[in-house]
Design a protein around this motif. Structure first.
Motif: not given
Ligand SMILES: *[C@@H]1O[C@H](CO)[C@@H](O)[C@H](O)[C@H]1NC(C)=O
Ligand SMILES: *[C@@H]1O[C@H](CO)[C@@H](O)[C@H](O)[C@H]1NC(C)=O
Length: 459
Positions: A199, A242, A305, A342
């Motif tokens: 990411w 994810t 995600s 995140y």
């Protein structure tokens, strides 16, 4: 006119089919040059095994699976092939997953219900070290010495952070795509997760990128293109998620079958029946008890995600990488849910299971397992350089041992052997044997759980 014998007429098509089948299994879309093992395997293929392959291929109710669309691999049902069915004496390719449909020896003293076995191997953060990754996968019998899928493992899971802190980014992702293809051809699966470092690169946070690694892409701009909109971004978008939920038994559905399943799903009954929660979760960081998008698991997380990844790749122009430029942050328009994914209690960064004391962790773990339809949760992200860490009787498994030479930790893999076997008095016995495998020290038993299921019906 030479006449072809009936024998030739019947065997030749099988031979051609089997060659095509084998070729499909071994030829990889990305491999620039075939591995050494590619050639060697052909010499080992005997005529009878070719015919056997072809017959199994033609007759198998499962062969339609090998025609699944590219990219649908993660949704393909896991089917017992190779070593899963033990002691049944039935050619495994001809065996269907549902125990009741199996044709077997009807002798009175032979239990007609076959034993089911599934072997799973999971590996944590690899960080740019192809050599150590290869050593680990070979040690765990996922691949052979040539780096080819062995077929001895049903599912291989990698929990993210392949990129950064090393130079082998390109080779690692290419190799894993080859393994995905090889596994698919042999009835296995590769399950790949995005870590916080994947990411970071998609965002433009290059703080852990080695200058020597940038050279392997050719230039900064070539690398930036690869990780935002190019080949690597495409691999992440199509073959990485994810979060993952991995059922231990195929009756519960293929990898990433949601818990709870949607009402119209064919897996509703199995996921509510005696095998309910016979599954593991995998994320890179951890599933915090406070994280709001735990259900349905894993699609609530994976949908957020996918939408954040799409938002990142749509930035035009892409912000220049940090450093030396300033940290670009998440794109304009990022939703609150995407930002939380995140965030520090999101599945990519959370460290609570690794860092908080065992009493607190163990008081919280059941509620998360309950919600996600799982028995154990596996994660990487927080390295312990000496061993895989198991907490709460192995309900929490932290598998980042700093495999990369950037850390110099032990070379480890998590091994899970699941069996479901009929007991003579009726009913079934389930067993999970969870082990830490090490390249340079003794393996360690982390959990050994046995459960007896009353009743013959699994659904
Ligand atoms: C994703 O995996 C599938 C199955 O192995 C493969 O065909 C496809 O090319 C992969 N996607 C990318 C972008 O490489
Ligand atoms: C996730 O996305 C898929 C495909 O768009 C959709 O069918 C599903 O309902 C979504 N699930 C959740 C939990 O948002």
């Amino acid at each position: 006119m030479p006449r072809l014998s009936t024998w030739t007429l019947s065997v030749l098509p099988l031979l051609v089919l089997s060659l095509a089948y084998l070729a499909q299994s071994y030829i990889s879309p990305l491999g620039p040059a075939p591995h050494l093992g590619f050639g060697l395997r052909w010499y080992g293929v005997t005529f009878s095994s070719l015919v056997g392959h072809a017959q199994a291929f033609v007759m198998s109710p499962l062969h339609a699976l090998s025609k699944a669309q590219p990219g649908s691999e993660a949704q393909a049902p896991l089917v017992p092939q190779h070593s899963q069915i033990i002691d049944s004496g039935v050619p495994v390719e001809a065996v269907s997953e549902a125990p009741s449909e199996v044709a077997v020896d009807t002798a009175a003293d032979v239990d007609p219900r076959p034993k089911f076995k599934r072997r799973i191997v999971a590996v944590g953060d690899i960080h740019g070290d192809l050599l150590n990754a290869h050593r680990v996968l070979q040690m765990a019998r996922v691949v052979d010495e040539d780096g080819l899928w062995t077929g001895e493992v049903d599912v291989f899971v990698q929990t993210g952070d392949i990129i950064d802190r090393g130079d082998d980014t390109i080779a690692l992702y290419e190799w894993l795509e080859e393994l995905r293809e090889q596994a698919h051809g042999m009835g296995g699966s590769v399950v790949s997760l995005l870590g916080n470092h994947e990411w970071m690169n998609a965002i433009g946070d290059w703080r852990y990128v080695f200058p020597s690694e940038i050279e392997t892409f050719g230039s900064i701009s070539a690398r930036q293109k690869a990780v935002t909109t190019g080949w690597l971004a495409n691999i992440w978008a199509s073959n990485y998620t994810t979060a993952a939920r991995l059922p231990l038994h195929g009756l519960l559905g293929p990898p990433n079958t949601d818990y709870p399943p949607p009402e119209d799903s064919q897996y509703v009954r199995a996921n509510a029946g005696p095998l309910s929660h016979a599954a593991f979760s995998f994320v890179h960081g951890g599933l915090a008890p406070s994280y709001p998008n735990l259900q349905p698991f894993p699609s609530a997380i994976n949908n957020i995600s996918a939408s954040l990844l799409h938002r990142l790749r749509s930035r035009d122009p892409q912000p220049p990488p940090h450093p030396p430029h300033s940290y670009p942050g998440l794109p304009v328009g990022t939703t609150r849910e995407e930002a939380r994914l995140y965030g520090s209690d999101g599945p990519l960064w959370y460290r609570g299971w690794a860092e908080e004391n065992e009493a607190k962790v163990c008081a919280q773990v059941n509620q998360v397992l309950e919600k996600t339809g799982t028995r154990r949760m596996v994660m990487g992200h927080t390295p312990n350089l000496h061993s895989i860490v198991a907490k709460c009787g192995g309900k929490v498994l932290i598998i980042d041992t700093g495999i990369s030479h950037a850390y110099g930790g032990v070379l480890s893999a998590l091994s899970v052997e699941y069996t479901l076997e009929p007991v003579s008095s009726g009913g079934w016995r389930e067993q999970e044997v969870v082990k830490a495998l090490y390249a340079d020290q003794d393996d360690e038993l982390l959990a050994h759980a046995t459960r007896d299921l009353a009743g013959n019906e699994l659904l």
